[in-house]
Design a protein around this motif. Structure first.
Motif, PDB file in Angstrom:
ATOM      1  N   CYS A 181     -62.859  63.243  85.180  1.00 19.40           N
ATOM      2  CA  CYS A 181     -63.201  64.514  85.832  1.00 19.40           C
ATOM      3  C   CYS A 181     -62.113  64.979  86.798  1.00 19.40           C
ATOM      4  N   PRO A 182     -60.984  65.455  86.278  1.00 18.18           N
ATOM      5  CA  PRO A 182     -59.927  65.965  87.156  1.00 18.18           C
ATOM      6  C   PRO A 182     -60.172  67.409  87.569  1.00 18.18           C
ATOM      7  N   MET A 183     -59.486  67.849  88.607  1.00 14.53           N
ATOM      8  CA  MET A 183     -59.385  69.277  88.910  1.00 14.53           C
ATOM      9  C   MET A 183     -58.147  69.810  88.178  1.00 14.53           C
ATOM     10  N   GLY A 184     -57.180  70.343  88.904  1.00 10.35           N
ATOM     11  CA  GLY A 184     -56.035  70.954  88.250  1.00 10.35           C
ATOM     12  C   GLY A 184     -55.086  69.934  87.632  1.00 10.35           C
ATOM     13  N   VAL A 185     -54.768  70.126  86.353  1.00  6.83           N
ATOM     14  CA  VAL A 185     -53.808  69.278  85.650  1.00  6.83           C
ATOM     15  C   VAL A 185     -52.780  70.194  84.991  1.00  6.83           C
ATOM     16  N   ASP A 186     -51.529  69.844  85.102  1.00  4.37           N
ATOM     17  CA  ASP A 186     -50.443  70.654  84.562  1.00  4.37           C
ATOM     18  C   ASP A 186     -50.416  70.528  83.039  1.00  4.37           C
TER      19      ASP A 186
END
Length: 268
Positions: A181-186
């Protein structure tokens, strides 16, 4: 779960988190089957992993198709053996705002029912073998919400709920589950919505990149593979999500009012 010499299948492996997960599993000694609808990106992933000494197979896979998932499993069994780890990574942002009927049909198929179909195909075999591991790549949106995109928020909540249910129901059968469950990922997905012509889509992207640091796909992959090896359930590449989720549960009215303020600031 021993990563070395295991058989791993990864959907959405043509780019982003899927490509990084496939490479990280392969670097740990796993034999990996890669699936995606982007065949050019899939070939690039396979070439990169192969150049590093990894053993991979590729095939075009629409994660929402039961037939394609069956073909992915059959390819793994034919070339490597039974799948030990299945990574349900393929996902889409869907339509902005409330979306259309067609938007909802597609996002439910890719972000949720693909997970259900894969588990339905794999769990009986894993029960017989006494082991197996399911990785659900969800999002912090599945623990919090997603401003600007109802379909994404709802399906990621559902993906987290399904992963929890799998872990509870089949844990005693030796089946492990990891939910990411990540937030912003490039990734190309984030880039696409940041550059969208739709205002709601851009607000959705702004809400992600403003909430915390944008991490790399490789960081997410390393944390995820470590969690699989340890048998851990929840992967939070952004640790602050834990406090946000606690705040949401502890005082939901305060949390909702805060999110509305945040949304106003983004739209302003």
């Amino acid at each position: 779960m021993q990563i070395g010499n295991s058989v791993v299948a990864v959907t959405g492996a043509a780019s982003g988190i899927g490509r990084a997960l496939a490479a990280t599993f392969a670097a740990g000694g796993a034999r990996v089957v890669l699936g995606d609808i982007d065949t050019a990106g899939l070939a690039a992933t396979a070439e990169s992993i192969g150049a590093a000494g990894g053993d991979v197979r590729t095939l075009r896979v629409d994660a929402a198709s039961a037939a394609d998932l069956e073909a992915m499993i059959a390819t793994a069994e034919r070339d490597f053996g039974p799948i030990d780890v299945f990574v349900a990574n393929a996902g889409i942002i869907g339509g902005p705002g409330l979306g259309t009927e067609a938007d909802w049909d597609r996002i439910l198929e890719v972000n949720l029912r693909a997970h259900i179909r894969a588990a339905t195909l794999l769990v009986p075999t894993w029960q017989q073998r006494g082991h197996g591991h399911f990785v659900a790549v969800a999002s912090a949106a599945g623990l919090l919400t997603q401003i600007g995109a109802a379909g994404y928020a709802v399906t990621k909540h559902a993906a987290v709920g399904f992963a929890e249910w799998l872990a509870v129901t089949y844990g005693d059968d030796g089946i492990g589950v990891t939910c990411v469950c990540p937030m912003g990922v490039d990734t190309p997905l984030l880039t696409a919505i940041r550059e969208s012509d739709d205002a709601d889509a851009r607000v959705a992207a702004d809400s992600v990149v403003s909430a915390g640091a944008v991490v790399t796909a490789q960081q997410v992959a390393e944390l995820t593979v470590a969690a699989v090896a340890d048998g851990s359930f929840l992967v939070l590449p952004h640790p602050e999500v834990r406090d946000m989720a606690i705040g949401k549960i502890t005082d939901p009215d305060r949390w909702i009012h805060g999110m509305r303020r945040y949304q106003r600031s983004l739209r302003g």
